[in-house]
Design a protein around this motif. Sequence first.
Motif, PDB file in Angstrom:
ATOM      1  N   TYR A 105       0.825  -1.213   0.000  1.00  0.00           N
ATOM      2  CA  TYR A 105       0.000   0.000   0.000  1.00  0.00           C
ATOM      3  C   TYR A 105       0.863   1.268   0.000  1.00  0.00           C
ATOM      4  CZ  TYR A 105      -3.323   3.582   1.351  1.00  0.00           C
ATOM      5  OH  TYR A 105      -4.069   4.727   1.393  1.00  0.00           O
ATOM      6  N   TYR A 108       2.844   1.547  -3.222  1.00  0.00           N
ATOM      7  CA  TYR A 108       1.989   2.003  -4.322  1.00  0.00           C
ATOM      8  C   TYR A 108       1.781   3.521  -4.246  1.00  0.00           C
ATOM      9  CZ  TYR A 108      -2.130   2.840  -7.162  1.00  0.00           C
ATOM     10  OH  TYR A 108      -3.004   3.352  -8.084  1.00  0.00           O
ATOM     11  N   GLN A 109       1.592   4.029  -3.044  1.00  0.00           N
ATOM     12  CA  GLN A 109       1.421   5.475  -2.869  1.00  0.00           C
ATOM     13  C   GLN A 109       2.670   6.233  -3.327  1.00  0.00           C
ATOM     14  OE1 GLN A 109      -1.460   6.948  -1.886  1.00  0.00           O
ATOM     15  NE2 GLN A 109      -2.362   4.914  -1.827  1.00  0.00           N
ATOM     16  N   VAL A 111       5.031   5.116  -5.424  1.00  0.00           N
ATOM     17  CA  VAL A 111       5.187   4.955  -6.875  1.00  0.00           C
ATOM     18  C   VAL A 111       4.261   5.921  -7.608  1.00  0.00           C
ATOM     19  CG1 VAL A 111       4.818   3.369  -8.817  1.00  0.00           C
ATOM     20  CG2 VAL A 111       6.013   2.569  -6.778  1.00  0.00           C
ATOM     21  N   SER A 112       3.013   6.005  -7.165  1.00  0.00           N
ATOM     22  CA  SER A 112       2.050   6.905  -7.810  1.00  0.00           C
ATOM     23  C   SER A 112       2.486   8.362  -7.722  1.00  0.00           C
ATOM     24  CB  SER A 112       0.672   6.749  -7.168  1.00  0.00           C
ATOM     25  OG  SER A 112       0.193   5.453  -7.359  1.00  0.00           O
ATOM     26  N   ALA A 113       3.007   8.740  -6.561  1.00  0.00           N
ATOM     27  CA  ALA A 113       3.397  10.134  -6.359  1.00  0.00           C
ATOM     28  C   ALA A 113       4.656  10.511  -7.127  1.00  0.00           C
ATOM     29  CB  ALA A 113       3.606  10.398  -4.873  1.00  0.00           C
ATOM     30  N   THR A 114       5.521   9.551  -7.381  1.00  0.00           N
ATOM     31  CA  THR A 114       6.810   9.889  -7.999  1.00  0.00           C
ATOM     32  C   THR A 114       6.897   9.551  -9.486  1.00  0.00           C
ATOM     33  OG1 THR A 114       7.733   7.773  -7.265  1.00  0.00           O
ATOM     34  CG2 THR A 114       8.085   9.677  -5.831  1.00  0.00           C
ATOM     35  N   MET A 115       5.831   9.048 -10.068  1.00  0.00           N
ATOM     36  CA  MET A 115       5.871   8.751 -11.505  1.00  0.00           C
ATOM     37  C   MET A 115       5.972  10.019 -12.357  1.00  0.00           C
ATOM     38  SD  MET A 115       6.315   5.803 -12.354  1.00  0.00           S
ATOM     39  CE  MET A 115       5.734   4.354 -13.142  1.00  0.00           C
ATOM     40  N   GLY A 127       9.364   6.827 -10.102  1.00  0.00           N
ATOM     41  CA  GLY A 127       8.516   5.749  -9.608  1.00  0.00           C
ATOM     42  C   GLY A 127       9.069   4.373  -9.913  1.00  0.00           C
ATOM     43  N   MET A 131       9.266   1.146  -7.406  1.00  0.00           N
ATOM     44  CA  MET A 131       8.401   0.026  -7.762  1.00  0.00           C
ATOM     45  C   MET A 131       8.870  -1.289  -7.134  1.00  0.00           C
ATOM     46  SD  MET A 131       6.934  -0.786 -11.545  1.00  0.00           S
ATOM     47  CE  MET A 131       6.542   0.930 -11.843  1.00  0.00           C
TER      48      MET A 131
END
Length: 157
Positions: A105, A108-109, A111-115, A127, A131
Amino acid sequence: MSKLLKSFNKGIEYLLMLLVAVMVISCVWQVLSRYIFGQASAQTEELMRYAIIWVSVIGGAYVYGEKGHLAITFFADKLNQSLARLISIFIDTAISVFSAMVLIYGGYQIVSATMIQISPGMGLPMGYMYMALPIAGFMFIVYAVQHITAKLKIEAN
């Protein structure tokens, strides 16, 4: 399941070997480019940083799956077998919960924020570096379920 897990482990072994090889080749190129060509490569330095993070996180999950991690068994050796097995199942369950909450969790947060952030050396989304966290979390859970299942089978016999 055992054959599937063996194939999964082989794949992880090959991935880790590939990442270590990438690190070695990048390091050699970094030294050559700095001392022969007079200019260090920013891409190889960043590639080594990504690879060492992936090797550390994925490798840690793999070692847990192979039961190769450091363990202090002094107290567990003093317990009777059924109580030691129960505590071991509790520990594997706690590892699963931690992996689900923090690695999957939380990973994932991150990864989503740093993509949307781009790495300066290679121009890849940051991200990708993070990962490794949710992937390792999934691996920890797979291995913990396998450990618990094996302990319950022993108890049933």
